[in-house]
Motif scaffolding. Structure first.
Motif, short mmCIF file in Angstrom:
data_model
loop_
_atom_site.label_atom_id
_atom_site.label_comp_id
_atom_site.label_asym_id
_atom_site.label_seq_id
_atom_site.Cartn_x
_atom_site.Cartn_y
_atom_site.Cartn_z
N GLU A 155 1.19 -9.46 5.01
CA GLU A 155 2.16 -8.70 4.22
C GLU A 155 3.03 -9.62 3.37
O GLU A 155 3.56 -9.20 2.34
CB GLU A 155 3.03 -7.84 5.14
N LEU A 156 3.15 -10.87 3.78
CA LEU A 156 3.89 -11.87 3.01
C LEU A 156 2.96 -12.88 2.36
O LEU A 156 3.41 -13.91 1.86
CB LEU A 156 4.91 -12.59 3.89
N GLY A 157 1.67 -12.59 2.37
CA GLY A 157 0.70 -13.45 1.69
C GLY A 157 0.14 -14.58 2.53
O GLY A 157 -0.60 -15.42 2.02
N LEU A 158 0.47 -14.64 3.82
CA LEU A 158 -0.02 -15.71 4.67
C LEU A 158 -1.35 -15.29 5.28
O LEU A 158 -1.39 -14.52 6.26
CB LEU A 158 0.98 -16.06 5.76
N THR A 159 -2.44 -15.75 4.71
CA THR A 159 -3.77 -15.36 5.15
C THR A 159 -4.72 -16.55 5.03
O THR A 159 -4.36 -17.61 4.51
CB THR A 159 -4.34 -14.22 4.28
N GLY A 160 -5.94 -16.36 5.51
CA GLY A 160 -6.99 -17.33 5.29
C GLY A 160 -7.14 -18.34 6.41
O GLY A 160 -6.43 -18.30 7.42
N PRO A 161 -8.08 -19.27 6.23
CA PRO A 161 -8.40 -20.23 7.29
C PRO A 161 -7.24 -21.15 7.66
O PRO A 161 -7.20 -21.67 8.77
CB PRO A 161 -9.57 -21.02 6.70
N ARG A 162 -6.31 -21.36 6.74
CA ARG A 162 -5.17 -22.23 7.05
C ARG A 162 -4.28 -21.66 8.15
O ARG A 162 -3.53 -22.38 8.78
CB ARG A 162 -4.35 -22.50 5.80
N LEU A 163 -4.40 -20.34 8.38
CA LEU A 163 -3.60 -19.70 9.42
C LEU A 163 -4.31 -19.70 10.77
O LEU A 163 -3.71 -19.38 11.79
CB LEU A 163 -3.28 -18.26 9.00
N ALA A 164 -5.57 -20.10 10.77
CA ALA A 164 -6.37 -20.01 11.99
C ALA A 164 -5.85 -20.89 13.11
O ALA A 164 -6.00 -20.56 14.29
CB ALA A 164 -7.82 -20.36 11.68
N HIS A 165 -5.25 -22.02 12.79
CA HIS A 165 -4.80 -22.96 13.81
C HIS A 165 -3.28 -23.05 13.89
O HIS A 165 -2.74 -24.03 14.40
CB HIS A 165 -5.40 -24.34 13.54
N SER A 166 -2.61 -22.05 13.37
CA SER A 166 -1.15 -22.00 13.44
C SER A 166 -0.73 -20.56 13.71
O SER A 166 -1.56 -19.66 13.79
CB SER A 166 -0.52 -22.51 12.13
N VAL A 167 0.57 -20.36 13.88
CA VAL A 167 1.11 -19.03 14.14
C VAL A 167 2.21 -18.75 13.12
O VAL A 167 3.07 -19.61 12.88
CB VAL A 167 1.68 -18.92 15.57
N ALA A 168 2.18 -17.58 12.51
CA ALA A 168 3.24 -17.16 11.59
C ALA A 168 3.83 -15.85 12.10
O ALA A 168 3.16 -14.82 12.11
CB ALA A 168 2.69 -16.98 10.18
#
Length: 264
Positions: A155-168
């Motif tokens: 919803e805030l644009g945080l998507t994709g493989p870069r999010l796979a190993h982190s938490v938002a």
């Protein structure tokens, strides 16, 4: 005036299995937070923009990792970086689903400022996405009753493989007493060689004030009133730095004991 919930543990609060983690002693603020407070408000052009929230997923750091400042529309931005040795992103994901169903858990996070927490749906433990946490706490000396509606990072644009190993952890922040929202926040937690670091961002006031299920006219009418209810950005920076550093000091132990899927 509605009665305020109490700070600290009283009566049988200490009878829970996790009460041993309650510690009213809090460590001093990290040096980089103290430096930011000494620096004072930052120019709006060096503050992270809401439209660029997804850049939190980029490698490296932004121009203002810890600091605060006003925006031309009357709102403000707060950024806080928290170093967390021995902690993993997954632990924070678990924490946000675990603490909200019990005020006594919420008080572990900031024993000098957190007063009450419950889920608006009346439910217990579980994931936090799509749910609203109703909390009462102090920001500085101001008492706040807030509604925190957790949303998907996309919803805030945080998507994709870069999010796979982190938490938002992303949320819409508003009032628990009026149908008004006043801001957004993101707590992005990524792994480091020592453990993890949290990079928090708050965008408050200005264009972010809106009446729930309202329209542009109602938003413009409520904005002057809601603006007077906003927290002080300096108080918000201090509060965030205090609570994140405090919990990070024992989160790994709490997670190992109470999570159903503890990490090795």
């Amino acid at each position: 005036m509605a009665r305020r919930a109490y700070l600290g543990y009283r009566g049988d609060d200490a009878g829970t299995a996790f009460a041993g983690f309650f510690d009213p002693r809090m460590a001093p603020l990290p040096g980089h937070v103290v430096d930011a407070l000494h620096h004072g408000p930052q120019a709006d052009q060096v503050l992270p923009g809401f439209d660029c929230a997804a850049k939190l997923l980029d490698e490296g750091y932004q121009q203002t990792e810890t600091g605060y400042g006003r925006q031309p529309d009357g709102g403000f931005v707060v950024s806080v970086r928290t170093d967390m040795p021995g902690v993993s992103p997954a632990m924070w994901d678990w924490w946000f689903g675990w603490h909200g169903s019990d005020t006594r858990r919420y008080k572990l996070w900031h024993p000098r400022a957190h007063a009450s927490a419950r889920w608006a749906d009346g439910g217990g433990d579980g994931h936090y996405l799509g749910r609203t946490s109703l909390i009462e706490e102090y920001l500085g000396s101001s008492y706040a009753r807030a509604a925190i509606r957790f949303v998907r990072p996309a919803e805030l644009g945080l998507t994709g493989p870069r999010l796979a190993h982190s938490v938002a952890v992303c949320a819409r922040l508003g009032s628990a007493e009026l149908p008004v929202d006043i801001g957004w926040f993101v707590h992005h937690v990524r792994a480091t060689p020592e453990g993890a670091e949290m990079r928090s961002r708050f965008w408050m006031g200005g264009q972010h004030i809106a009446v729930r299920r309202g329209n542009r006219l109602s938003d413009s009418l409520i904005r002057p009133v809601a603006t007077r209810q906003l927290p002080d950005p300096r108080d918000l920076l201090v509060h965030c730095a205090q609570e994140m550093n405090h919990l990070a000091g024992f989160l790994a132990q709490l997670y190992a004991r109470f999570s159903s899927t503890p990490e090795a």
